[in-house]
Design an enzyme around this catalytic site. Structure first.
Site, PDB file in Angstrom:
ATOM      1  N   GLU A  90       0.824  -1.204   0.000  1.00 60.92           N
ATOM      2  CA  GLU A  90       0.000   0.000   0.000  1.00 60.92           C
ATOM      3  C   GLU A  90       0.856   1.251   0.000  1.00 60.92           C
ATOM      4  O   GLU A  90       1.912   1.283   0.611  1.00 60.92           O
ATOM      5  CB  GLU A  90      -0.842   0.047   1.278  1.00 60.92           C
ATOM      6  CG  GLU A  90      -1.918  -0.983   1.331  1.00 60.92           C
ATOM      7  CD  GLU A  90      -2.620  -0.968   2.677  1.00 60.92           C
ATOM      8  OE1 GLU A  90      -3.104   0.107   3.084  1.00 60.92           O
ATOM      9  OE2 GLU A  90      -2.675  -2.026   3.310  1.00 60.92           O
ATOM     10  N   CYS A 103       3.224   8.352   1.895  1.00 60.75           N
ATOM     11  CA  CYS A 103       3.616   7.344   2.877  1.00 60.75           C
ATOM     12  C   CYS A 103       3.824   6.024   2.148  1.00 60.75           C
ATOM     13  O   CYS A 103       2.907   5.506   1.524  1.00 60.75           O
ATOM     14  CB  CYS A 103       2.496   7.218   3.910  1.00 60.75           C
ATOM     15  SG  CYS A 103       2.738   5.894   5.095  1.00 60.75           S
ATOM     16  N   CYS A 110       4.911  -7.456   8.106  1.00 55.54           N
ATOM     17  CA  CYS A 110       5.826  -6.928   9.114  1.00 55.54           C
ATOM     18  C   CYS A 110       5.956  -7.946  10.238  1.00 55.54           C
ATOM     19  O   CYS A 110       5.000  -8.620  10.576  1.00 55.54           O
ATOM     20  CB  CYS A 110       5.282  -5.609   9.672  1.00 55.54           C
ATOM     21  SG  CYS A 110       6.386  -4.812  10.859  1.00 55.54           S
ATOM     22  N   CYS A 114       3.566  -5.418  16.696  1.00 55.55           N
ATOM     23  CA  CYS A 114       2.901  -4.444  17.567  1.00 55.55           C
ATOM     24  C   CYS A 114       1.435  -4.848  17.702  1.00 55.55           C
ATOM     25  O   CYS A 114       0.777  -5.150  16.708  1.00 55.55           O
ATOM     26  CB  CYS A 114       3.023  -3.034  16.999  1.00 55.55           C
ATOM     27  SG  CYS A 114       4.738  -2.486  16.878  1.00 55.55           S
ATOM     28  N   CYS A 117      -1.519  -2.945  15.665  1.00 55.57           N
ATOM     29  CA  CYS A 117      -1.291  -2.579  14.265  1.00 55.57           C
ATOM     30  C   CYS A 117      -1.856  -3.619  13.315  1.00 55.57           C
ATOM     31  O   CYS A 117      -1.782  -4.822  13.571  1.00 55.57           O
ATOM     32  CB  CYS A 117       0.208  -2.418  14.038  1.00 55.57           C
ATOM     33  SG  CYS A 117       0.646  -2.021  12.344  1.00 55.57           S
ATOM     34  N   CYS A 334      -2.579   2.332   7.826  1.00 58.62           N
ATOM     35  CA  CYS A 334      -1.771   1.272   8.413  1.00 58.62           C
ATOM     36  C   CYS A 334      -2.142  -0.153   8.028  1.00 58.62           C
ATOM     37  O   CYS A 334      -2.571  -0.957   8.855  1.00 58.62           O
ATOM     38  CB  CYS A 334      -1.810   1.399   9.926  1.00 58.62           C
ATOM     39  SG  CYS A 334      -1.577   3.069  10.489  1.00 58.62           S
TER      40      CYS A 334
HETATM   41  N1  SAH Z   1       7.577   0.071  11.570  1.00 55.64           N
HETATM   42  C1  SAH Z   1       7.688   1.487  11.582  1.00 55.64           C
HETATM   43  C2  SAH Z   1       6.943   2.175  10.455  1.00 55.64           C
HETATM   44  C3  SAH Z   1       5.585   1.675  10.092  1.00 55.64           C
HETATM   45  S1  SAH Z   1       4.274   1.985  11.232  1.00 55.64           S
HETATM   46  C4  SAH Z   1       7.287   2.038  12.916  1.00 55.64           C
HETATM   47  O1  SAH Z   1       6.933   1.263  13.788  1.00 55.64           O
HETATM   48  O2  SAH Z   1       7.417   3.239  13.142  1.00 55.64           O
HETATM   49  C5  SAH Z   1       3.982   3.726  11.136  1.00 55.64           C
HETATM   50  C6  SAH Z   1       3.280   4.296  12.347  1.00 55.64           C
HETATM   51  O3  SAH Z   1       1.887   3.946  12.375  1.00 55.64           O
HETATM   52  C7  SAH Z   1       3.861   3.784  13.658  1.00 55.64           C
HETATM   53  O4  SAH Z   1       3.966   4.840  14.573  1.00 55.64           O
HETATM   54  C8  SAH Z   1       2.804   2.798  14.081  1.00 55.64           C
HETATM   55  O5  SAH Z   1       2.900   2.518  15.442  1.00 55.64           O
HETATM   56  C9  SAH Z   1       1.552   3.507  13.681  1.00 55.64           C
HETATM   57  N2  SAH Z   1       0.353   2.692  13.644  1.00 55.64           N
HETATM   58  C10 SAH Z   1       0.247   1.363  13.453  1.00 55.64           C
HETATM   59  N3  SAH Z   1      -1.037   0.957  13.505  1.00 55.64           N
HETATM   60  C11 SAH Z   1      -1.779   2.056  13.717  1.00 55.64           C
HETATM   61  C12 SAH Z   1      -3.179   2.290  13.840  1.00 55.64           C
HETATM   62  N4  SAH Z   1      -4.056   1.312  13.743  1.00 55.64           N
HETATM   63  N5  SAH Z   1      -3.581   3.567  14.050  1.00 55.64           N
HETATM   64  C13 SAH Z   1      -2.679   4.584  14.122  1.00 55.64           C
HETATM   65  N6  SAH Z   1      -1.359   4.415  13.996  1.00 55.64           N
HETATM   66  C14 SAH Z   1      -0.903   3.175  13.799  1.00 55.64           C
END
Ligand code: SAH
Length: 346
Positions: A90, A103, A110, A114, A117, A334
């Site tokens: 994406e 972005c 991944c 987390c 996510c 995301c």
């Molecule tokens: N792996 C990297 C980059 C990708 S995630 C990182 O962790 O920074 C990019 C951002 O989106 C991160 O801050 C992540 O924690 C956040 N993110 C992930 N899922 C999300 C969600 N459902 N709502 C808002 N932000 C989210």
């Protein structure tokens, strides 16, 4: 077949030498790719046909196919691309006052796991090549060309952990930053990491003015380890020490990303812990509204709650911004689109 977008100008010069060609050919090809944005080697009219052919036998230019394109009511545009091996990534373009921000994704899936996510719902199947990242940018830029517009910022905040694909990410940044290419200034390029300590230090040492964003999301180890498994490998004291070292090499201000999760990390106590944690650092906190992921149980903090947390930080002298939501009507957040497409494909 490999995409030629994977070659920064420097690598392209090495490639020309390896192919027995003059080094200056690299600059010509680079200009065709990124200034004129051609999609076929045969359009490179000042390159002799023999070389055009050799290149075409070995490389493709664009390795992406548009699977879907969605435009939100606020102009946010989201592409789902199909890669040559059939997997999906994406890319999102958002419209801000300062311009168009893109972005991009850095991996297919991944592995960071987390818990809030959507990207991690599908484990990493592979890294993206540098060229597959460049191609995401080129698709958006070609779309903007139609209205004589250009990309002003790029963030590597899509699916994937960029520092788990470090070399390709650095090659990607070099390519889109290059003056002879689409020349997006280093200060307009940002990498977001969940906190891979050794790479944070290496990134600081690279000597280029790129921005670094760190996904913090929790101000203490207990909560951060619950939300982000990477914290068990690199707990907060190590992360903060690495960021201080980073700051000693780079004068760029660090961004801490902090998703507000209702009842989890949004209390006044958390604000205080956060203020203590980052005290004295050249940094600011970007508060991000949580985009609900059906598979996870977390809840969004409403606008009032977010304002309260923001005010608490202000009172503690923490610089912070409250990010606006973009494209929520097209599930632009995301990894959601890709996760949806993969489920449909099952
Ligand atoms: N792996 C990297 C980059 C990708 S995630 C990182 O962790 O920074 C990019 C951002 O989106 C991160 O801050 C992540 O924690 C956040 N993110 C992930 N899922 C999300 C969600 N459902 N709502 C808002 N932000 C989210």
């Amino acid at each position: 077949m490999e995409t030629i977008y994977s070659y920064s100008l420097k690598s392209l010069e090495a490639l020309m030498e390896e192919m027995g060609e003059k080094k200056y050919r690299a600059k010509q090809i680079f200009t065709w790719l990124y200034r004129r944005r051609v999609l076929s080697f045969s359009d490179m009219t000042d390159i002799k046909q023999g070389l055009q052919q050799k290149l075409a036998e070995r490389f493709v230019i664009d390795p992406l196919q548009v699977e879907t394109k969605q435009v939100s009511s606020d102009g946010t545009t989201k592409f789902l691309f199909r890669l040559q091996d059939g997997s999906f990534v994406e890319t999102v373009m958002m419209i801000y006052d300062f311009g168009k921000s893109v972005c991009i994704s850095s991996q297919v899936g991944c592995n960071m796991g987390c818990t809030f996510c959507a990207s991690g719902l599908l484990k990493k199947s592979r890294n993206l090549s540098s060229g597959e990242m460049v191609a995401q940018i080129m698709h958006i830029q070609r779309m903007l060309d139609e209205s004589d517009d250009r990309i002003s910022n790029v963030v590597i905040m899509g699916t994937g952990e960029p520092f788990d694909n470090y070399d390709n990410v650095m090659e990607f940044l070099a390519t889109i930053n290059d003056d002879l290419g689409i020349a997006i200034g280093a200060r307009h390029l940002s990498v977001s990491t969940c906190g891979i300590v050794p790479k944070i230090i290496e990134f600081g040492k690279c000597g280029i003015q790129y921005n670094l964003a760190v996904s913090l999301h929790a101000p203490n180890d207990e909560l951060r380890s619950e939300l982000m498994p990477i914290n068990r490998a690199y707990p907060l004291d190590q992360l903060m020490a690495a960021l201080r070292e980073y700051s000693s090499y780079s004068n760029r201000r660090i961004t801490f990303e902090y998703i507000l999760l209702k009842g989890k990390n949004d209390s006044p106590k958390h604000a205080k812990e956060l203020a203590n944690l980052i005290k004295g650092m050249n940094a600011y906190v970007n508060l991000i509204p949580y985009n609900k992921v059906d598979e996870h149980g977390y809840m969004q903090v409403d606008r009032d709650g977010a304002m309260k947390f923001y005010d608490a930080l202000m009172k503690l002298n923490v610089r912070a911004t409250l990010r606006k939501e973009h494209g929520s009507d097209i599930a632009a957040a995301c990894g959601q689109l890709r996760a949806k497409r993969m489920k449909e494909g099952e």
